[in-house]
Design a protein around this motif. Sequence first.
Motif, PDB file in Angstrom:
ATOM      1  N   UNK A 113       0.943  -1.144   0.071  1.00 57.09           N
ATOM      2  CA  UNK A 113      -0.189   0.034  -0.041  1.00 57.09           C
ATOM      3  C   UNK A 113       1.006   1.483  -0.026  1.00 57.09           C
ATOM      4  N   UNK A 128       2.736  -0.482   4.485  1.00 55.20           N
ATOM      5  CA  UNK A 128       1.827  -1.623   4.848  1.00 55.20           C
ATOM      6  C   UNK A 128       1.892  -2.600   3.575  1.00 55.20           C
ATOM      7  N   UNK A 154      -0.562  -7.058   7.178  1.00 56.83           N
ATOM      8  CA  UNK A 154      -1.730  -7.723   7.538  1.00 56.83           C
ATOM      9  C   UNK A 154      -2.252  -8.542   6.506  1.00 56.83           C
ATOM     10  N   UNK A 160     -11.865  -5.953   1.489  1.00 55.54           N
ATOM     11  CA  UNK A 160     -11.332  -4.842   2.210  1.00 55.54           C
ATOM     12  C   UNK A 160     -10.084  -4.381   1.215  1.00 55.54           C
ATOM     13  N   UNK A 167      -9.761   4.000  -1.323  1.00 54.97           N
ATOM     14  CA  UNK A 167      -9.120   5.163  -0.401  1.00 54.97           C
ATOM     15  C   UNK A 167      -7.818   5.815  -0.754  1.00 54.97           C
TER      16      UNK A 167
ATOM     17  N   UNK B 183     -10.704   8.592   4.658  1.00 53.33           N
ATOM     18  CA  UNK B 183     -10.895   8.068   6.084  1.00 53.33           C
ATOM     19  C   UNK B 183     -12.362   7.491   6.014  1.00 53.33           C
ATOM     20  N   UNK B 185     -14.398   6.487   3.728  1.00 53.31           N
ATOM     21  CA  UNK B 185     -14.654   5.114   2.990  1.00 53.31           C
ATOM     22  C   UNK B 185     -13.990   4.094   3.754  1.00 53.31           C
ATOM     23  N   UNK B 186     -13.005   4.241   4.543  1.00 49.39           N
ATOM     24  CA  UNK B 186     -12.326   3.003   5.408  1.00 49.39           C
ATOM     25  C   UNK B 186     -13.276   2.925   6.460  1.00 49.39           C
ATOM     26  N   UNK B 189     -15.933   0.419   6.351  1.00 48.39           N
ATOM     27  CA  UNK B 189     -15.538  -0.877   6.323  1.00 48.39           C
ATOM     28  C   UNK B 189     -14.935  -1.462   7.695  1.00 48.39           C
ATOM     29  N   UNK B 191     -12.146  -0.124   8.656  1.00 47.68           N
ATOM     30  CA  UNK B 191     -10.774  -0.421   8.326  1.00 47.68           C
ATOM     31  C   UNK B 191     -10.017   0.913   8.752  1.00 47.68           C
ATOM     32  N   UNK B 192      -8.741   0.574   9.136  1.00 49.87           N
ATOM     33  CA  UNK B 192      -7.979   1.757  10.047  1.00 49.87           C
ATOM     34  C   UNK B 192      -7.252   2.617   9.202  1.00 49.87           C
ATOM     35  N   UNK B 193      -7.491   3.834   9.347  1.00 47.78           N
ATOM     36  CA  UNK B 193      -7.085   4.940   8.625  1.00 47.78           C
ATOM     37  C   UNK B 193      -5.524   5.148   8.734  1.00 47.78           C
ATOM     38  N   UNK B 195      -3.507   2.960   8.285  1.00 48.27           N
ATOM     39  CA  UNK B 195      -2.750   1.990   7.229  1.00 48.27           C
ATOM     40  C   UNK B 195      -2.488   3.069   5.936  1.00 48.27           C
TER      41      UNK B 195
END
Lengths: 258, 258
Positions: A113, A128, A154, A160, A167, B183, B185-186, B189, B191-193, B195
């Motif tokens: 990423x 990541x 991860x 996901x 994003x 953020x 969009x994450x 789901x 999911x962790x910003x 990342x």
Amino acid sequence: MNVVMIGSGNVAWHLAPALENIGLKVTAVYSPNLRNAKALTQRLYEATPAISLDFSDINASLFIIAINDQAIEEVAKELILPEDAIVVHTSGSQSIDTLGYIPTEHTGVFYPLQTFSKAKKVDFRKIPLLIESEDDFTKKTLMKIASQLSHEVRHVGSEDRKALHVSAVFACNLTNHLFTIAEKLLVQKQLDFNLLKPLISETINKSLTLGPQNAQTGPAIREDLETLENHLEYLEGNEDYASIYRLITQNIMDTYPK
Amino acid sequence: MNVVMIGSGNVAWHLAPALENIGLKVTAVYSPNLRNAKALTQRLYEATPAISLDFSDINASLFIIAINDQAIEEVAKELILPEDAIVVHTSGSQSIDTLGYIPTEHTGVFYPLQTFSKAKKVDFRKIPLLIESEDDFTKKTLMKIASQLSHEVRHVGSEDRKALHVSAVFACNLTNHLFTIAEKLLVQKQLDFNLLKPLISETINKSLTLGPQNAQTGPAIREDLETLENHLEYLEGNEDYASIYRLITQNIMDTYPK
């Protein structure tokens, strides 16, 4: 472990040497453009350029497909692998099923990423690495390699990963283009883009420290309609920029209703 | 030199203490909201809150109007100054003529090209300070103060300042909102910003090093239509985000025709 890199673009350009740095050996680089394949092999110890996708006789156990999303499926159909080889793609937006054409269970995704450009070095330890595989052996192998490359590894499923990729496009590609627009607007007036650099650094600094919602400033969140109108008037003649300005501004006002 | 700060928002919040750090004295802070004025005086040595714009009896020679663009003209009409005082505004987009109502020649602009949030410290030495005045005495005084605050001081006319301000909105406010969209969009789901943080840092790093046009990556510049369509499909249900994605993507493709 021997690796074959399929692709010679921005991701392959940085990933292949990074793999060699943790002790893997890249033996071959495939690209439909031989010159590109050669250029990447020159960054590697003993890799040779490959001109065919028939790898049935090669001594390698990991095949990394790092090419344009739209070409992955086609390559997957043509690829001939040695027995028990693992094959992964590096795409953020493509499902693992894109590799479904390959007659092996050992398929996976190895998605860094990050944004890669050939001209800019990157530190893999901070990238990541998002791994996916439904096959235990593949998953274990990929997680092990990823953990040697990076501190942030991860297991992330295809759905996901797609959310992360969309994003990422907002946070990176679209963002970078706004800097290009800013630069072009300044160039129109012979003004120096360097003047914006402290602002850009601080914008990111603040966004990462406070979180983007707490860091939002500017005429849109203040509902400073006079300034917004002034700016749109200034942008007459740059209709595309005006549309982008208008749309994001509206979304800021909708996000923070007074 | 004694200063009166008119306004207690993000710019005043950081500029007033910075002026005291280089030896000026802020004697009064005006805000229509007394509580806000008081909060800023608490960051200063001896400043008191002011509740009127009649400053005819105050011992101060520099008046800084650091308020919303749309309120500047109104304040300029009401303001009563001691003789020979200099008055400036700090706006990027307002012409110096906005101060035309004030019966003095000593008007100017003192525009810090930076994003300010109360919660985030800034280093004024790195902030470009853009000065404008048609009055020699004012210009000299402002340039002297600015040079003590910052390494980057320029005299910039109202038209050029407006170009810089519009560009700054693209490079800062609109950009920051793209991080907010990423953020959100994450979060949809779970999911962790975090990342995305290495990606965001590297995006800026690369853009500032290579220049934004050389740093552009992603599906739009590759004309990877399959990924673009995938992303737009993913964004169904987030129509505003889809529109922003579509518009910037189109502009990237138009900027880098294949």
